[in-house]
Design a protein around this motif. Structure first.
Motif, PDB file in Angstrom:
ATOM      1  N   VAL A  18      78.049  71.751  -8.083  1.00  0.00           N
ATOM      2  CA  VAL A  18      77.856  73.037  -7.413  1.00  0.00           C
ATOM      3  C   VAL A  18      78.799  73.145  -6.222  1.00  0.00           C
ATOM      4  N   LEU A  19      79.417  74.296  -6.068  1.00  0.00           N
ATOM      5  CA  LEU A  19      80.319  74.537  -4.942  1.00  0.00           C
ATOM      6  C   LEU A  19      79.484  74.721  -3.668  1.00  0.00           C
ATOM      7  N   GLN A  20      79.858  74.001  -2.602  1.00  0.00           N
ATOM      8  CA  GLN A  20      79.021  73.994  -1.405  1.00  0.00           C
ATOM      9  C   GLN A  20      79.504  74.929  -0.308  1.00  0.00           C
ATOM     10  N   GLY A  21      80.764  74.770   0.120  1.00  0.00           N
ATOM     11  CA  GLY A  21      81.205  75.495   1.297  1.00  0.00           C
ATOM     12  C   GLY A  21      80.330  75.124   2.481  1.00  0.00           C
ATOM     13  N   CYS A  22      79.781  76.118   3.153  1.00  0.00           N
ATOM     14  CA  CYS A  22      78.929  75.879   4.320  1.00  0.00           C
ATOM     15  C   CYS A  22      77.444  75.862   3.979  1.00  0.00           C
ATOM     16  N   LYS A  23      77.115  75.910   2.718  1.00  0.00           N
ATOM     17  CA  LYS A  23      75.722  75.863   2.294  1.00  0.00           C
ATOM     18  C   LYS A  23      75.196  74.430   2.455  1.00  0.00           C
ATOM     19  N   GLU A  24      73.942  74.300   2.849  1.00  0.00           N
ATOM     20  CA  GLU A  24      73.368  72.987   3.132  1.00  0.00           C
ATOM     21  C   GLU A  24      72.887  72.274   1.866  1.00  0.00           C
ATOM     22  N   PHE A  25      73.337  71.017   1.715  1.00  0.00           N
ATOM     23  CA  PHE A  25      72.847  70.137   0.668  1.00  0.00           C
ATOM     24  C   PHE A  25      72.773  68.725   1.242  1.00  0.00           C
ATOM     25  N   PRO A  26      71.706  67.969   0.959  1.00  0.00           N
ATOM     26  CA  PRO A  26      71.607  66.600   1.467  1.00  0.00           C
ATOM     27  C   PRO A  26      72.438  65.621   0.638  1.00  0.00           C
ATOM     28  N   LEU A  27      72.563  64.414   1.155  1.00  0.00           N
ATOM     29  CA  LEU A  27      73.223  63.351   0.397  1.00  0.00           C
ATOM     30  C   LEU A  27      72.396  62.984  -0.827  1.00  0.00           C
ATOM     31  N   SER A  52      80.751  65.019  14.187  1.00  0.00           N
ATOM     32  CA  SER A  52      80.396  65.364  12.821  1.00  0.00           C
ATOM     33  C   SER A  52      80.320  66.870  12.676  1.00  0.00           C
ATOM     34  N   SER A  53      80.658  67.342  11.491  1.00  0.00           N
ATOM     35  CA  SER A  53      80.300  68.704  11.116  1.00  0.00           C
ATOM     36  C   SER A  53      78.801  68.887  11.341  1.00  0.00           C
ATOM     37  N   ASP A  54      78.388  70.109  11.611  1.00  0.00           N
ATOM     38  CA  ASP A  54      76.969  70.366  11.829  1.00  0.00           C
ATOM     39  C   ASP A  54      76.178  70.479  10.533  1.00  0.00           C
ATOM     40  N   LEU A  55      76.822  70.305   9.388  1.00  0.00           N
ATOM     41  CA  LEU A  55      76.123  70.336   8.107  1.00  0.00           C
ATOM     42  C   LEU A  55      75.517  68.955   7.830  1.00  0.00           C
ATOM     43  N   ILE A  56      74.328  68.926   7.248  1.00  0.00           N
ATOM     44  CA  ILE A  56      73.517  67.713   7.184  1.00  0.00           C
ATOM     45  C   ILE A  56      74.186  66.586   6.398  1.00  0.00           C
ATOM     46  N   ARG A  57      74.933  66.911   5.354  1.00  0.00           N
ATOM     47  CA  ARG A  57      75.559  65.863   4.558  1.00  0.00           C
ATOM     48  C   ARG A  57      76.607  65.099   5.368  1.00  0.00           C
ATOM     49  N   ALA A  58      77.266  65.789   6.272  1.00  0.00           N
ATOM     50  CA  ALA A  58      78.245  65.128   7.138  1.00  0.00           C
ATOM     51  C   ALA A  58      77.552  64.383   8.272  1.00  0.00           C
ATOM     52  N   PHE A  59      76.533  65.006   8.876  1.00  0.00           N
ATOM     53  CA  PHE A  59      75.840  64.374  10.000  1.00  0.00           C
ATOM     54  C   PHE A  59      75.169  63.082   9.564  1.00  0.00           C
ATOM     55  N   ASP A  60      74.497  63.084   8.414  1.00  0.00           N
ATOM     56  CA  ASP A  60      73.832  61.870   7.944  1.00  0.00           C
ATOM     57  C   ASP A  60      74.853  60.771   7.630  1.00  0.00           C
ATOM     58  N   THR A  61      76.018  61.160   7.141  1.00  0.00           N
ATOM     59  CA  THR A  61      77.079  60.170   6.902  1.00  0.00           C
ATOM     60  C   THR A  61      77.563  59.590   8.219  1.00  0.00           C
ATOM     61  N   ALA A  62      77.740  60.437   9.221  1.00  0.00           N
ATOM     62  CA  ALA A  62      78.181  59.967  10.532  1.00  0.00           C
ATOM     63  C   ALA A  62      77.164  59.025  11.163  1.00  0.00           C
ATOM     64  N   GLN A  63      75.893  59.292  10.926  1.00  0.00           N
ATOM     65  CA  GLN A  63      74.842  58.429  11.476  1.00  0.00           C
ATOM     66  C   GLN A  63      74.965  56.996  10.971  1.00  0.00           C
ATOM     67  N   LYS A  75      77.543  66.855  17.082  1.00  0.00           N
ATOM     68  CA  LYS A  75      77.787  67.877  16.067  1.00  0.00           C
ATOM     69  C   LYS A  75      78.837  68.865  16.567  1.00  0.00           C
ATOM     70  N   TRP A  76      79.760  69.217  15.665  1.00  0.00           N
ATOM     71  CA  TRP A  76      80.861  70.121  16.024  1.00  0.00           C
ATOM     72  C   TRP A  76      81.065  71.101  14.881  1.00  0.00           C
ATOM     73  N   ASP A  77      80.692  72.342  15.102  1.00  0.00           N
ATOM     74  CA  ASP A  77      80.772  73.319  14.025  1.00  0.00           C
ATOM     75  C   ASP A  77      82.201  73.661  13.620  1.00  0.00           C
ATOM     76  N   LYS A  78      83.158  73.351  14.475  1.00  0.00           N
ATOM     77  CA  LYS A  78      84.557  73.662  14.172  1.00  0.00           C
ATOM     78  C   LYS A  78      85.127  72.789  13.052  1.00  0.00           C
ATOM     79  N   ILE A  79      84.452  71.698  12.713  1.00  0.00           N
ATOM     80  CA  ILE A  79      84.963  70.835  11.638  1.00  0.00           C
ATOM     81  C   ILE A  79      84.079  70.912  10.390  1.00  0.00           C
ATOM     82  N   ARG A  80      83.282  71.970  10.301  1.00  0.00           N
ATOM     83  CA  ARG A  80      82.479  72.147   9.086  1.00  0.00           C
ATOM     84  C   ARG A  80      83.394  72.580   7.940  1.00  0.00           C
ATOM     85  N   GLU A  81      82.831  72.635   6.747  1.00  0.00           N
ATOM     86  CA  GLU A  81      83.622  72.974   5.571  1.00  0.00           C
ATOM     87  C   GLU A  81      84.119  74.422   5.635  1.00  0.00           C
ATOM     88  N   VAL A  82      85.167  74.684   4.885  1.00  0.00           N
ATOM     89  CA  VAL A  82      85.696  76.041   4.774  1.00  0.00           C
ATOM     90  C   VAL A  82      84.597  76.951   4.224  1.00  0.00           C
TER      91      VAL A  82
END
Length: 212
Positions: A18-27, A52-63, A75-82
């Protein structure tokens, strides 16, 4: 500055195509394992800051990296996905049925479809991120955990500036792939490596290059 660009671990959307973009999906379960191995990879590396991007899949990876260092993840929204707007949450098959014109567009990240993030907006984000890093972290070792699409574009921006979209983008960034860039005193980037996934190879964990 030493900059590590890292894509998040596999998400459940990556797993199901599934294409994500800025939509939230967990690891996914595999993504969690990839993140653990990534954390082990960074356990012996010197790090000053983790963003980390403010999206949960990135934040949990950063943790998973911060578990090995006394550093809080910012968390930094400027580095979230396109932002992919109406394309988000759909499979490739669903996209081609709803937007048949996509078959003739080389990149899903820059389709120009209404509601998606424009090339100009992405460029502005890239410029801002570089400027803020150089102002605040010139002598630091910084980790940015982001997304495959944004990282691949950001690398192009570092190489070609505002003309990045005029040049073929060759990068495939896999889940938890690590890219290391060094900025010299003249602010010119040196690329040590791109999409290093040796931590997954040594851990016998697959890394399918499923994008976005």
């Amino acid at each position: 500055m030493i900059l590590y660009l890292i894509r998040h671990g596999q998400s459940v959307a990556n797993e199901s195509g599934v294409l994500q973009g800025c939509k939230e999906f967990p690891l996914s379960g595999l993504g969690q394992k990839q993140a653990e191995l990534l954390g082990d990879f960074f356990a012996s590396k010197a790090i000053d800051f983790i963003y980390s991007s403010d999206l949960i899949r990135a934040f949990d990876t950063a943790q998973s990296i911060s578990h090995h260092h006394p550093i809080e993840v910012n968390k930094w929204d400027k580095i979230r996905e396109v932002g992919l707007g109406p394309l988000e949450g759909k499979t490739r098959k669903e996209l081609h049925l709803q937007f048949p014109e996509l078959k003739d567009i080389p990149s899903i990240l820059t389709t120009g479809i209404e509601g998606t993030e424009t090339v100009e907006e992405i460029t502005t984000r890239c410029k801002y991120v570089v400027e803020q890093l150089l102002v605040g972290h010139r002598r630091d070792k910084v980790v940015l955990v982001s997304h495959g699409g944004f990282i691949s574009i950001f690398l192009m921006y570092l190489m070609f500036g505002e003309n990045w979209n005029d040049i073929h983008r060759p990068f495939i960034i896999g889940n938890t792939g690590v890219s290391k860039i060094e900025f010299t005193d003249s602010n010119k980037p040196i690329f040590h490596y791109i999409n290093n996934d040796s931590h997954l190879v040594s851990g016998n964990v697959p890394n399918e290059s499923i994008l976005y």
